[in-house]
Write an enzyme that holds these catalytic residues in place. Structure first.
Site, mmCIF file in Angstrom:
data_model
loop_
_atom_site.group_PDB
_atom_site.id
_atom_site.type_symbol
_atom_site.label_atom_id
_atom_site.label_comp_id
_atom_site.label_asym_id
_atom_site.label_seq_id
_atom_site.Cartn_x
_atom_site.Cartn_y
_atom_site.Cartn_z
ATOM 1 N N LYS A 84 26.153 -16.874 -16.885
ATOM 2 C CA LYS A 84 25.370 -18.080 -17.105
ATOM 3 C C LYS A 84 24.300 -17.976 -16.001
ATOM 4 O O LYS A 84 24.630 -18.484 -14.834
ATOM 5 C CB LYS A 84 26.049 -19.624 -16.877
ATOM 6 C CG LYS A 84 25.167 -20.507 -17.776
ATOM 7 C CD LYS A 84 25.219 -21.905 -17.068
ATOM 8 C CE LYS A 84 24.569 -22.163 -15.836
ATOM 9 N NZ LYS A 84 23.362 -22.103 -15.795
ATOM 10 N N GLU A 132 29.336 -17.803 -2.927
ATOM 11 C CA GLU A 132 28.188 -17.311 -2.169
ATOM 12 C C GLU A 132 27.310 -18.557 -2.050
ATOM 13 O O GLU A 132 26.445 -18.685 -3.223
ATOM 14 C CB GLU A 132 27.434 -15.712 -2.898
ATOM 15 C CG GLU A 132 28.231 -14.816 -2.908
ATOM 16 C CD GLU A 132 28.662 -14.152 -1.548
ATOM 17 O OE1 GLU A 132 27.809 -14.625 -0.486
ATOM 18 O OE2 GLU A 132 29.266 -13.054 -1.355
ATOM 19 N N CYS A 186 19.008 -16.757 0.676
ATOM 20 C CA CYS A 186 19.897 -17.345 1.399
ATOM 21 C C CYS A 186 20.232 -16.923 2.698
ATOM 22 O O CYS A 186 20.701 -17.650 3.673
ATOM 23 C CB CYS A 186 21.307 -17.317 0.467
ATOM 24 S SG CYS A 186 21.703 -15.608 0.046
ATOM 25 N N GLU A 245 19.896 -26.280 4.843
ATOM 26 C CA GLU A 245 18.747 -25.310 4.177
ATOM 27 C C GLU A 245 17.553 -25.835 3.357
ATOM 28 O O GLU A 245 17.869 -26.741 2.686
ATOM 29 C CB GLU A 245 19.812 -24.630 3.179
ATOM 30 C CG GLU A 245 19.047 -23.428 2.688
ATOM 31 C CD GLU A 245 19.998 -22.869 1.456
ATOM 32 O OE1 GLU A 245 20.433 -23.446 0.689
ATOM 33 O OE2 GLU A 245 20.401 -21.490 1.744
HETATM 34 P P1 NAD Z 1 22.168 -24.314 -7.725
HETATM 35 O O1 NAD Z 1 23.470 -24.398 -7.054
HETATM 36 O O2 NAD Z 1 21.329 -25.535 -8.002
HETATM 37 O O3 NAD Z 1 22.424 -23.429 -9.140
HETATM 38 C C1 NAD Z 1 23.358 -22.198 -9.230
HETATM 39 C C2 NAD Z 1 23.901 -22.088 -10.587
HETATM 40 O O4 NAD Z 1 24.709 -23.121 -10.734
HETATM 41 C C3 NAD Z 1 22.725 -22.366 -11.520
HETATM 42 O O5 NAD Z 1 22.966 -21.173 -12.522
HETATM 43 C C4 NAD Z 1 22.989 -23.784 -12.309
HETATM 44 O O6 NAD Z 1 22.736 -23.905 -13.625
HETATM 45 C C5 NAD Z 1 24.667 -23.760 -12.040
HETATM 46 N N1 NAD Z 1 25.316 -25.158 -11.858
HETATM 47 C C6 NAD Z 1 24.607 -26.028 -11.591
HETATM 48 N N2 NAD Z 1 25.563 -27.148 -11.518
HETATM 49 C C7 NAD Z 1 26.915 -26.855 -11.853
HETATM 50 C C8 NAD Z 1 28.264 -27.289 -12.012
HETATM 51 N N3 NAD Z 1 28.384 -28.470 -11.688
HETATM 52 N N4 NAD Z 1 28.854 -26.317 -12.210
HETATM 53 C C9 NAD Z 1 28.829 -25.165 -12.630
HETATM 54 N N5 NAD Z 1 27.545 -24.536 -12.420
HETATM 55 C C10 NAD Z 1 26.438 -25.348 -12.112
HETATM 56 O O7 NAD Z 1 21.537 -23.353 -7.021
HETATM 57 P P2 NAD Z 1 20.180 -22.933 -7.205
HETATM 58 O O8 NAD Z 1 19.014 -23.796 -6.719
HETATM 59 O O9 NAD Z 1 19.813 -22.397 -8.536
HETATM 60 O O10 NAD Z 1 19.827 -21.481 -5.962
HETATM 61 C C11 NAD Z 1 19.624 -21.917 -4.546
HETATM 62 C C12 NAD Z 1 20.846 -22.032 -3.902
HETATM 63 O O11 NAD Z 1 21.432 -20.689 -3.825
HETATM 64 C C13 NAD Z 1 20.541 -22.055 -2.401
HETATM 65 O O12 NAD Z 1 21.227 -22.779 -1.593
HETATM 66 C C14 NAD Z 1 20.883 -20.766 -1.740
HETATM 67 O O13 NAD Z 1 21.344 -20.677 -0.430
HETATM 68 C C15 NAD Z 1 21.933 -20.136 -2.787
HETATM 69 N N6 NAD Z 1 22.084 -18.691 -2.775
HETATM 70 C C16 NAD Z 1 23.061 -18.146 -1.950
HETATM 71 C C17 NAD Z 1 23.366 -16.782 -2.107
HETATM 72 C C18 NAD Z 1 24.237 -16.094 -1.314
HETATM 73 O O14 NAD Z 1 24.738 -15.062 -1.665
HETATM 74 N N7 NAD Z 1 24.991 -16.675 -0.388
HETATM 75 C C19 NAD Z 1 22.457 -16.048 -2.840
HETATM 76 C C20 NAD Z 1 21.214 -16.581 -3.466
HETATM 77 C C21 NAD Z 1 21.185 -18.035 -3.525
#
Ligand code: NAD
Length: 497
Positions: A192, A268, A302, A401
């Site tokens: 997803k 992650e 990230c 962040e």
């Molecule tokens: P997000 O947490 O808003 O969303 C990530 C994913 O989770 C999306 O597909 C979203 O639809 C889904 N999602 C949202 N609510 C959910 C729930 N309750 N249950 C299950 N899935 C749900 O993150 P974002 O804004 O898309 O991405 C940015 C974030 O990702 C930043 O905090 C960044 O640091 C992190 N990130 C981490 C890494 C890593 O490897 N550590 C890599 C890239 C991004």
């Protein structure tokens, strides 16, 4: 805007709407369609299938059947062949994928030659090789536990149905860092992707169907405008393992939900990594690299270093050098091959970054460079690279962040103090150390509690390198053999001998 990006070599076969991949078939979404937007122009690029709860239910069911009722989980050679087919299909269509990635994720075209596209495609080969070379069975030999002569083996087996939930910032890197090892290990997957980058994932679904032998149900790709589909996936008892990349707040919700059915979770999450300049470093060169790092993909990474720690006595000099370097970094069209700092992904993300810029001033900080939108760029979600001075590590701007091209510069009083400040963070994802005395730099690196660290510009990104975080940056490791083993269970067979 200039358009020097490669020409698309493939188009959506039927329309400007992408489709779901469920049980080997491309299909429309039960909830209709949702738009995908070019963050550099704010124009609607096209539409993506919007999955409803029934679509996701069907995808999970298909993944379950493919795992339980086919030979996929027990045929590493076939899995390796399918992964190489996928890698080769992606490579053949890299021009099309590049066009989508630049337009939809706002990823600088330059980065698609590396970690935004071509790197992760090539990395699938690493996992295909691992499927064939991995020691699936280890013979522990004979023993007589409790006096019973016994021969013991440790078997490594796939975990089952994997829910892969991903963000938008490096869509291919993160999607393939889950698909590659999960499939190589013998799992089936429901992917997803983020609502902001559905085409990057849907394009992979098209290629799987058209150009690979991946059996129906082994990979399902379910695009959706609604985060509730992610939550549904985590809660479903047919899913064995959740592999999640995203924000720490969502990661917490995922872990809490998975606890109900005691699923294995792999997380992650976010970061606030320190870039430590020691007092014997080449200050100007180090500050220029720090400025470049935070501007890359507009800071939407990230593991990007967003706290610059410099010797207190040279704070003003370091701030001036960093600001000068930032002023030389052009913010612009991600399709332009010279761009390194493109747009933020969405108006929502720009609001978030601008909120932190206001907070920086409220907390008593100043802008040595940047601090707002880019003059003259009316369209697109662009913000200026920004250097914040005058704040301490206790400020929210230094602790939270931001996920934009915003760097906060902090003074340190020597190596021990630099380590203390670097570690004084809820996160522990990555970092960097710069110093001329290598032993000193190594000693500082060894004391910082993060998953990856660069010393004097070394690059830790590679298929064979485990990546992940300490503390609230996550649980587990992605990539490398450790990342592959996240997708395995351990079984012992003990035979009377
Ligand atoms: P997000 O947490 O808003 O969303 C990530 C994913 O989770 C999306 O597909 C979203 O639809 C889904 N999602 C949202 N609510 C959910 C729930 N309750 N249950 C299950 N899935 C749900 O993150 P974002 O804004 O898309 O991405 C940015 C974030 O990702 C930043 O905090 C960044 O640091 C992190 N990130 C981490 C890494 C890593 O490897 N550590 C890599 C890239 C991004």
């Amino acid at each position: 805007m200039s358009s020097s990006v490669e020409r698309a070599t493939t188009h959506w076969p039927t329309s400007s709407s992408s489709r779901l991949l469920v049980d080997g078939e491309l299909r429309a979404g039960g909830a209709g369609e949702f738009p995908t937007v070019n963050p550099a122009t704010e124009e609607i690029l096209g539409f993506a299938a919007d999955a409803d709860a029934r679509d996701l239910d069907a995808a999970i069911g298909a993944a379950r059947r493919a795992f339980d009722e086919t030979g996929w989980a027990r045929d590493p050679a076939f899995r390796a062949r399918c992964l190489l087919q996928l890698r080769d299909a992606l490579t053949r269509n890299v021009g099309w994928l590049r066009t989508i990635t630049v337009a939809e994720a706002g990823a600088p075209s330059l980065l698609t030659r590396g970690p935004q596209l071509e790197g992760p495609i090539a990395d699938l080969g690493f996992f295909a090789d691992l499927a064939e070379s991995y020691p699936w069975i280890t013979d522990l030999g004979r023993a007589e536990p409790m006096g019973v002569p016994t021969r013991r083996w440790v078997h490594r087996e796939p975990a089952g149905v994997v829910a892969a939930i991903t963000p938008w910032n490096f869509p291919h890197q993160i999607n393939f860092a889950k698909l590659g090892p999960a499939l190589a290990a013998g799992n089936t997957v429901v992917l997803k992707p983020a609502p902001d980058t559905p085409w990057c994932a849907a394009a992979v679904g098209e290629l799987i169907v058209r150009e690979t032998d991946l059996p129906p149900g082994v990979v399902n790709i379910v695009t959706s405008s609604d985060d509730a589909r992610g939550a549904q996936l985590v809660a479903d008892p047919r899913v064995d393992l959740v592999s999640f990349t995203g924000s720490t707040a969502t990661g917490r919700a995922v872990m809490a939900s998975a606890a109900a059915s005691l699923k294995k979770v792999f997380l992650e999450l976010g970061g606030k990594s320190a870039y430590v300049v020691l007092d014997d470093a080449d200050l100007r060169a180090a500050c220029a690299m720090a400025a470049f790092a935070v501007c890359t993909h507009a800071g939407q990474g990230c593991a990007i270093t967003t706290r610059l720690l410099v010797p207190r006595a040279r704070y003003d000099e370091a701030a001036a050098a960093t600001a000068a370097a930032m002023s030389g970094i052009r913010v612009g069209d991600p399709a332009d091959p010279g761009t390194i700092c493109g747009p933020l992904i969405s108006a929502r993300q720009r609001d978030r970054v601008e909120g932190y810029l206001r907070l920086a001033l409220e907390e008593g900080g100043r802008f040595a460079y940047g601090g707002g939108r880019v003059p003259g760029m009316e369209r697109g979600f662009f913000v200026q690279p920004t250097l914040v001075t005058g704040l301490g590590n206790e400020s929210r701007v230094a602790r939270e962040e931001i996920f934009g091209p915003v760097l906060v510069i902090l003074p340190h009083d020597g190596d021990d103090d630099a380590v203390r400040i670097a570690n004084d963070s809820p996160y522990g994802l990555s970092g960097a150390v710069h110093g001329t005395d290598l032993e000193r730099a190594r000693s500082v690196a060894s004391r910082i509690r993060t998953g990856t660290l660069s010393v004097n510009g070394g690059v830790w990104y590679s298929a064979d390198i485990p990546f992940g975080g300490y503390k609230q940056s996550g649980i587990g490791r992605e990539m490398g053999v450790a990342g592959f083993e996240e997708y395995l269970e351990t079984k012992v067979i003990a035979e009377s001998a």
